[in-house]
Scaffold this active site. Sequence first.
Site, PDB file in Angstrom:
ATOM      1  N   ASP A 117       0.828  -1.208   0.000  1.00  0.00           N
ATOM      2  CA  ASP A 117       0.000   0.000   0.000  1.00  0.00           C
ATOM      3  C   ASP A 117       0.863   1.260   0.000  1.00  0.00           C
ATOM      4  O   ASP A 117       0.625   2.189   0.768  1.00  0.00           O
ATOM      5  CB  ASP A 117      -0.951  -0.014   1.196  1.00  0.00           C
ATOM      6  CG  ASP A 117      -2.143   0.924   1.007  1.00  0.00           C
ATOM      7  OD1 ASP A 117      -2.474   1.231  -0.160  1.00  0.00           O
ATOM      8  OD2 ASP A 117      -2.734   1.344   2.008  1.00  0.00           O
ATOM      9  N   LYS A 177       1.708   4.654  -1.184  1.00  0.00           N
ATOM     10  CA  LYS A 177       0.987   5.773  -1.800  1.00  0.00           C
ATOM     11  C   LYS A 177       1.374   7.028  -1.043  1.00  0.00           C
ATOM     12  O   LYS A 177       1.953   6.948   0.048  1.00  0.00           O
ATOM     13  CB  LYS A 177      -0.529   5.543  -1.741  1.00  0.00           C
ATOM     14  CG  LYS A 177      -1.068   5.386  -0.333  1.00  0.00           C
ATOM     15  CD  LYS A 177      -2.538   5.040  -0.340  1.00  0.00           C
ATOM     16  CE  LYS A 177      -3.058   4.855   1.081  1.00  0.00           C
ATOM     17  NZ  LYS A 177      -4.467   4.492   1.098  1.00  0.00           N
ATOM     18  N   ASN A 224       0.840   7.376   2.690  1.00  0.00           N
ATOM     19  CA  ASN A 224       1.621   6.521   3.583  1.00  0.00           C
ATOM     20  C   ASN A 224       3.106   6.859   3.558  1.00  0.00           C
ATOM     21  O   ASN A 224       3.931   6.065   4.007  1.00  0.00           O
ATOM     22  CB  ASN A 224       1.412   5.053   3.219  1.00  0.00           C
ATOM     23  CG  ASN A 224       0.004   4.606   3.519  1.00  0.00           C
ATOM     24  OD1 ASN A 224      -0.688   5.209   4.324  1.00  0.00           O
ATOM     25  ND2 ASN A 224      -0.441   3.555   2.861  1.00  0.00           N
TER      26      ASN A 224
END
Length: 132
Positions: free
Chosen positions: A51, A53, A56
């Site tokens: 994840d 992105k 983050n």
Amino acid sequence: MFMVMDLMMGGDLRFHMQRRRFVEGVIRFWVAEIACAINYLHTTHNVVHRDIKPDNILMDDKGHVALTDFNIATRIQDDRRHYSVAGTANYMAPELVSGHGYTYSVDWWSLGVVMYECVYGKASIPARQILK
């Protein structure tokens, strides 16, 4: 398991991307730091983040970045493929979306998408649309 990290007072990368464009050298620096983090996760701990992105990626007050939010990270055992679909749609690699199995490459794809967004100031085409 509890993970503790340094206080990152600069906010997340999405916050900064919405407010201004960046010069190539700054983007290159951020991508290099995240690439080092991804490489460390893959080679030292056999972990795939899944994840990556801008939301983050946190920034400190000196401009350094760090990867956060390991909620859906998973460990790769003996280079076996994973088949579960997890992550944010616009940052998912084609092999993750297609269901053919994946390993570490999905993190490198996501980093490329983040870099594209930083360079061009707009979102890329999601992999699910590429596969249609």
